[in-house]
Enzyme design. Structure first.
Site, mmCIF file in Angstrom:
data_model
loop_
_atom_site.group_PDB
_atom_site.id
_atom_site.type_symbol
_atom_site.label_atom_id
_atom_site.label_comp_id
_atom_site.label_asym_id
_atom_site.label_seq_id
_atom_site.Cartn_x
_atom_site.Cartn_y
_atom_site.Cartn_z
ATOM 1 N N ILE A 203 0.760 -1.430 -0.093
ATOM 2 C CA ILE A 203 -0.107 0.105 -0.187
ATOM 3 C C ILE A 203 0.651 1.113 -0.182
ATOM 4 O O ILE A 203 1.961 1.621 0.806
ATOM 5 C CB ILE A 203 -0.875 0.243 1.267
ATOM 6 C CG1 ILE A 203 -1.855 -1.206 1.494
ATOM 7 C CG2 ILE A 203 -1.657 1.446 1.630
ATOM 8 C CD1 ILE A 203 -2.910 -1.329 0.221
ATOM 9 N N HIS A 204 0.798 2.195 -0.733
ATOM 10 C CA HIS A 204 1.411 3.321 -0.856
ATOM 11 C C HIS A 204 0.705 4.346 -1.291
ATOM 12 O O HIS A 204 1.077 5.631 -1.340
ATOM 13 C CB HIS A 204 2.688 3.220 -1.360
ATOM 14 C CG HIS A 204 2.971 3.093 -3.050
ATOM 15 N ND1 HIS A 204 2.372 1.797 -3.561
ATOM 16 C CD2 HIS A 204 3.061 3.898 -3.927
ATOM 17 C CE1 HIS A 204 2.494 2.033 -4.717
ATOM 18 N NE2 HIS A 204 3.108 3.269 -5.230
ATOM 19 N N ARG A 205 -0.313 4.294 -2.155
ATOM 20 C CA ARG A 205 -1.001 5.554 -2.916
ATOM 21 C C ARG A 205 -1.454 6.609 -1.849
ATOM 22 O O ARG A 205 -2.290 6.116 -0.866
ATOM 23 C CB ARG A 205 -2.035 5.086 -3.645
ATOM 24 C CG ARG A 205 -1.857 4.085 -4.786
ATOM 25 C CD ARG A 205 -1.983 4.952 -6.047
ATOM 26 N NE ARG A 205 -0.779 5.254 -6.892
ATOM 27 C CZ ARG A 205 0.215 4.463 -7.559
ATOM 28 N NH1 ARG A 205 -0.198 3.141 -7.447
ATOM 29 N NH2 ARG A 205 1.185 4.983 -7.866
ATOM 30 N N ARG A 236 6.791 5.767 3.181
ATOM 31 C CA ARG A 236 5.907 6.761 3.507
ATOM 32 C C ARG A 236 4.663 6.074 4.079
ATOM 33 O O ARG A 236 4.100 6.860 5.091
ATOM 34 C CB ARG A 236 5.387 7.642 2.086
ATOM 35 C CG ARG A 236 4.489 6.926 1.058
ATOM 36 C CD ARG A 236 4.477 7.882 0.016
ATOM 37 N NE ARG A 236 3.806 8.981 0.436
ATOM 38 C CZ ARG A 236 2.453 9.159 0.497
ATOM 39 N NH1 ARG A 236 1.772 8.189 0.393
ATOM 40 N NH2 ARG A 236 1.955 10.395 0.956
ATOM 41 N N ASP A 279 -2.137 -1.593 -3.821
ATOM 42 C CA ASP A 279 -2.785 -0.085 -4.570
ATOM 43 C C ASP A 279 -1.671 -0.022 -5.665
ATOM 44 O O ASP A 279 -1.772 1.148 -6.392
ATOM 45 C CB ASP A 279 -3.337 0.899 -3.661
ATOM 46 C CG ASP A 279 -1.853 1.246 -2.929
ATOM 47 O OD1 ASP A 279 -0.842 0.902 -2.891
ATOM 48 O OD2 ASP A 279 -2.089 2.120 -2.024
#
Ligand code: UDP
Length: 355
Positions: A203-205, A236, A279
Site C-alpha cells: 500500500i502506498h498511494r 511513506r 494499490d
C-alpha cells in the site's frame, strides 16, 4: 544514437533494467539521470545491485519535497545535463514527477521524447500520476503503449502519431528475472513463510495512506483474513502509520511487516502468495502475469483489462475478506501484456526513427 534516460522511482528502475539491456545490445549510447525521487538503499540502490541496470551517470539527489518544488528542481538540473549531453532522444517511464520533469525539459529544448508505458489512464485527476501521464503523453514523439486499451486512450485524446503497441516491459522483466529469483531468493525462509499460506500486501498511494480512517480500515481488513498478510512496507506508509498512531497493527500475528524487498524477493513473494492485495500499478500486472488473484484497494485502475478478465477486483477494505473468500479463478488467462519482447521492440523502433 544517444539517449538520455530519466529515472527516479522503484518501478522505473525495474522497467529500465530490461530496456537498458536492449539499448546496449542495439549499440544505443545511453546516459542515465537518477533524479533521487526514491533515494534509500531499499527503494533504489538494491535495484542497481540486483538487476542488469548500469549505474546512473548523474545523481540529482532531489527528494522529499512538494510536487512543484520537486518537479521544478528536477527540471533545472535535467536541463543543464541535457544541454551538455545533447542527446538524440530523451526517454522517460511511467508517471512520476521525474517523468514529468524529463518530459517538460525535452519539450522546452526541442529534444524528441520517448514515453515508455504510454496511454495509461485511471481517469482520476486527483492522482498525481494521472496528471503526469497525460502531460507526458501529449509531449511525446514516440509513445510505447503496453496494451491495446492504452492505444485507444491515446487515440481518444487525438494522439495517433508515434504510437507503438509493444507490450509491457514489466512482462519482459518478469521473464528475465524469474529464474534468477527462484535460484537466489531466500525471502521465504528468512521470514518462515510457507507457499500458499500467506497473503502479500503493498500500500502506498496517497488516497490510502493520507487519511487515517482509510488507512485504519485497510489495516483492520488485513486482520480479518484467514492467513497472515506479509506487508513489505513503503517508507511513506510506515511514516503515516506512525504519525497516525496506528503502529499497534504492525507485527501482530496477522500482519507481518517487513522492509521493502528486492525485485527478486518480490517476484518470489508474489509467486508464493495465496493472493495479492495492493494499490500498486505494477503489482496488479505482476499478479496477473504470475497467475495470482489480485485485490486492488482503489476505486479505479489504469490496468482495466486485469479486472475485465476476472483476475483483479477493485475492492473496498470492508469487503476484502468476503471478496477473497468468494473468489473463483477464471478458467482463462489470456495474454494481455505481449510476448515479453517489448524492450527489444522499443530499441528497434528508436533506431529506425528519424526525427
Ligand atoms: N517492488 C519491489 N519491492 C517491494 C515492493 C515492490 O521490488 O518491496 C516492485 C514490484 O515488484 C513492482 C514495482 O516494485 O515491479 C512496483 O512499484 P510500486 O508499487 O512502488 O509503484 P507503482 O507500480 O504503483 O507505480
Amino acid at each position: 544514437m544517444k539517449i538520455v534516460t530519466i529515472l527516479g522511482a522503484r518501478p522505473q528502475f525495474i522497467k529500465a533494467s530490461v530496456v537498458s539491456s536492449a539499448f546496449k545490445k542495439a549499440a544505443i549510447n545511453e546516459a542515465i539521470i537518477h533524479t533521487g525521487q526514491h533515494f534509500d538503499s531499499l527503494m533504489s540502490d538494491i535495484f542497481f545491485q540486483d538487476l542488469d541496470l548500469p549505474q546512473p551517470q548523474y545523481h540529482l539527489n532531489i527528494h522529499s519535497l512538494n510536487h512543484g518544488a520537486m518537479t521544478g528542481r528536477m527540471m533545472e538540473k535535467i536541463e543543464e545535463i541535457v544541454l551538455q549531453e545533447l542527446p538524440d532522444w530523451i526517454s522517460v517511464y511511467g508517471d512520476t514527477n521525474s517523468t514529468l520533469a524529463g518530459a517538460l525539459v525535452a519539450a522546452k529544448l526541442h529534444i524528441p521524447l520517448a514515453h515508455i508505458e504510454a496511454g495509461l489512464r485511471s481517469f482520476n485527476r486527483q492522482m498525481p500520476e494521472e496528471v503526469n501521464r497525460v502531460v507526458t503523453d501529449h509531449l511525446s514523439q514516440l509513445l510505447f503503449a503496453p496494451t491495446p486499451l492504452a492505444v485507444q486512450c491515446l487515440q481518444k485524446e487525438g494522439i495517433h502519431q508515434g504510437v507503438h503497441l509493444v507490450g509491457d516491459v514489466m512482462k519482459d522483466a518478469i521473464l528475465s528475472y524469474q529464474a534468477k529469483a527462484k535460484q537466489t531468493s531466500s525471502v521465504l525462509a528468512k521470514h518462515q513463510l510457507t507457499p500458499d499460506k500467506f497473503y502479500l500486501a503493498t500500500i502506498h498511494r496517497p488516497s490510502n495512506t493520507d487519511d487515517r480512517d482509510r488507512l485504519n480500515s485497510i489495516l483492520q481488513s488485513f486482520t480479518k483474513l484467514d492467513f497472515p498478510v506479509v506487508f513489505p512496507i513503503h517508507p511513506r506508509t510506515l511514516a503515516q502509520i506512525r504519525n497516525m498512531d496506528l503502529s499497534h497493527y504492525l507485527n501482530t500475528d496477522s500482519i507481518v511487516v517487513i522492509p521493502p524487498v528486492s525485485y527478486l524477493d518480490m517476484l518470489t513473494l508474489e509467486s508464493a502468495s495465496r493472493s495479492i492485495i495492493t494499490d500498486s500499478g505494477g503489482i496488479q500486472k505482476e499478479a496477473y502475469i504470475l497467475g495470482r488473484p489480485c485485490f486492488t484497494l482503489r476505486n479505479e485502475t489504469e490496468w482495466k483489462e486485469t479486472v475485465e478478465v476476472g483476475w483483479n477486483q477493485l475492492i473496498q477494505p470492508e469487503k476484502l475478506s468476503e471478496a477473497i473468500a468468494n473468489f473463483t479463478p477464471p478458467a482463462e488467462v489470456p495474454t494481455l501484456y505481449g510476448q515479453g519482447n517489448a524492450a527489444t521492440e522499443i530499441a528497434e523502433i528508436l533506431i529506425g526513427c528519424s526525427y
